[in-house]
Design a protein around this motif. Structure first.
Motif, mmCIF file in Angstrom:
data_model
loop_
_atom_site.group_PDB
_atom_site.id
_atom_site.type_symbol
_atom_site.label_atom_id
_atom_site.label_comp_id
_atom_site.label_asym_id
_atom_site.label_seq_id
_atom_site.Cartn_x
_atom_site.Cartn_y
_atom_site.Cartn_z
ATOM 1 N N HIS A 39 25.714 27.723 38.758
ATOM 2 C CA HIS A 39 26.139 29.052 38.054
ATOM 3 C C HIS A 39 25.882 30.090 39.030
ATOM 4 N N LYS A 40 26.930 30.658 39.468
ATOM 5 C CA LYS A 40 27.151 31.976 40.154
ATOM 6 C C LYS A 40 27.794 33.090 39.341
ATOM 7 N N ASP A 41 27.436 34.194 39.880
ATOM 8 C CA ASP A 41 27.906 35.700 39.145
ATOM 9 C C ASP A 41 29.116 36.033 40.142
ATOM 10 N N PHE A 42 30.441 35.778 39.705
ATOM 11 C CA PHE A 42 31.618 36.241 40.575
ATOM 12 C C PHE A 42 32.197 37.569 40.074
ATOM 13 N N SER A 43 31.264 38.191 39.562
ATOM 14 C CA SER A 43 32.043 39.823 39.023
ATOM 15 C C SER A 43 31.996 40.726 40.224
ATOM 16 N N LYS A 44 31.391 40.451 41.026
ATOM 17 C CA LYS A 44 31.847 41.232 42.265
ATOM 18 C C LYS A 44 32.912 40.984 42.963
ATOM 19 N N ARG A 53 45.759 31.644 38.395
ATOM 20 C CA ARG A 53 44.666 31.169 37.616
ATOM 21 C C ARG A 53 43.292 31.214 38.687
ATOM 22 N N VAL A 54 42.027 31.312 38.071
ATOM 23 C CA VAL A 54 41.008 31.266 39.081
ATOM 24 C C VAL A 54 39.927 30.371 38.664
ATOM 25 N N VAL A 55 39.740 29.427 39.678
ATOM 26 C CA VAL A 55 38.816 28.124 39.483
ATOM 27 C C VAL A 55 37.584 28.442 40.531
ATOM 28 N N GLU A 56 36.477 28.633 39.719
ATOM 29 C CA GLU A 56 35.088 28.683 40.312
ATOM 30 C C GLU A 56 34.609 27.502 41.137
ATOM 31 N N GLN A 57 34.024 27.819 42.239
ATOM 32 C CA GLN A 57 33.376 26.893 42.919
ATOM 33 C C GLN A 57 31.871 27.304 43.286
ATOM 34 N N PRO A 58 30.929 27.093 42.251
ATOM 35 C CA PRO A 58 29.567 27.836 42.457
ATOM 36 C C PRO A 58 28.730 27.237 43.464
ATOM 37 N N ASP A 59 29.127 25.873 43.937
ATOM 38 C CA ASP A 59 28.293 25.295 45.086
ATOM 39 C C ASP A 59 28.569 25.692 46.325
ATOM 40 N N THR A 60 29.839 26.438 46.570
ATOM 41 C CA THR A 60 30.289 26.845 47.683
ATOM 42 C C THR A 60 30.495 28.379 47.846
ATOM 43 N N ASN A 61 30.162 29.051 46.537
ATOM 44 C CA ASN A 61 30.001 30.605 46.331
ATOM 45 C C ASN A 61 31.743 30.870 46.773
ATOM 46 N N GLN A 71 50.357 25.551 42.431
ATOM 47 C CA GLN A 71 50.235 25.394 43.916
ATOM 48 C C GLN A 71 49.031 26.362 44.430
ATOM 49 N N PRO A 72 48.279 25.986 45.381
ATOM 50 C CA PRO A 72 47.156 26.774 45.787
ATOM 51 C C PRO A 72 47.814 28.076 46.313
ATOM 52 N N ASP A 73 47.130 29.241 46.146
ATOM 53 C CA ASP A 73 47.388 30.582 46.526
ATOM 54 C C ASP A 73 46.240 31.165 47.444
ATOM 55 N N GLY A 74 45.303 30.541 47.597
ATOM 56 C CA GLY A 74 44.488 31.096 48.619
ATOM 57 C C GLY A 74 43.006 30.959 47.958
ATOM 58 N N TYR A 75 41.986 31.656 48.536
ATOM 59 C CA TYR A 75 40.649 31.676 48.014
ATOM 60 C C TYR A 75 39.799 32.985 48.466
ATOM 61 N N ALA A 76 38.646 32.907 47.744
ATOM 62 C CA ALA A 76 37.817 34.275 48.133
ATOM 63 C C ALA A 76 36.441 33.608 48.412
ATOM 64 N N GLN A 77 35.759 34.006 49.400
ATOM 65 C CA GLN A 77 34.492 33.603 49.614
ATOM 66 C C GLN A 77 33.680 34.685 50.096
ATOM 67 N N ARG A 78 32.427 34.691 49.720
ATOM 68 C CA ARG A 78 31.209 35.652 50.200
ATOM 69 C C ARG A 78 30.700 34.967 51.588
ATOM 70 N N ARG A 79 30.701 36.166 52.533
ATOM 71 C CA ARG A 79 29.966 36.065 53.685
ATOM 72 C C ARG A 79 29.125 37.256 54.039
ATOM 73 N N GLY A 80 27.917 36.977 53.988
ATOM 74 C CA GLY A 80 26.722 38.108 54.241
ATOM 75 C C GLY A 80 27.130 39.238 53.170
ATOM 76 N N GLU A 102 25.291 46.112 44.949
ATOM 77 C CA GLU A 102 25.996 45.166 44.746
ATOM 78 C C GLU A 102 25.147 44.140 45.472
ATOM 79 N N MET A 103 24.672 44.269 46.633
ATOM 80 C CA MET A 103 23.929 43.413 47.212
ATOM 81 C C MET A 103 22.546 43.122 46.615
ATOM 82 N N ALA A 104 21.897 44.135 46.042
ATOM 83 C CA ALA A 104 20.637 44.042 45.301
ATOM 84 C C ALA A 104 20.858 43.035 43.958
#
Length: 105
Positions: A39-44, A53-61, A71-80, A102-104
């Motif tokens: 489980h990850k918090d994607f509120s940020k 439609r948003v699909v969460e992938q908590p194992d890959t953040n 159809q796939p429309d892209g993705y968002a991923q946290r990097r640092g 937000e980092m804390a």
């Protein structure tokens, strides 16, 4: 002597002991993983393509974005200290910098 002994369950015979422990197949074990789901918090993650439609992938953040027609429309991923948004072709289209607060969290 026959290749299979009667009553031997390992050789294809019938087993008379109905309470005997039977080994589970790999298919049965794979369907019932004892591990808890991540489980990850994607509120940020502030940006979501309108109507997707948003699909969460908590194992890959990562968040996946899918159009209404599937159809796939892209993705968002946290990097640092940033969240990078990608389009369906995998090109970065938006960068969201996270604040110190937000980092804390």
């Amino acid at each position: 002597m026959p290749a299979r002994a009667d009553g031997d369950p390992l050789n294809g015979g019938e087993d008379d002991d109905s309470d005997a422990h039977r080994a589970s197949s790999m298919h049965n074990l794979a369907g019932k993983l004892p591990l808890p789901r991540a489980h990850k918090d994607f509120s940020k993650y502030r940006f979501t393509p309108p109507g997707d439609r948003v699909v969460e992938q908590p194992d890959t953040n990562r968040l996946l974005f899918w159009t209404k027609d599937g159809q796939p429309d892209g993705y968002a991923q946290r990097r640092g200290s940033s969240v990078i948004y990608y389009n369906a072709q995998g090109q970065a289209v938006r960068v969201q910098r996270l604040t110190a607060q937000e980092m804390a969290d």
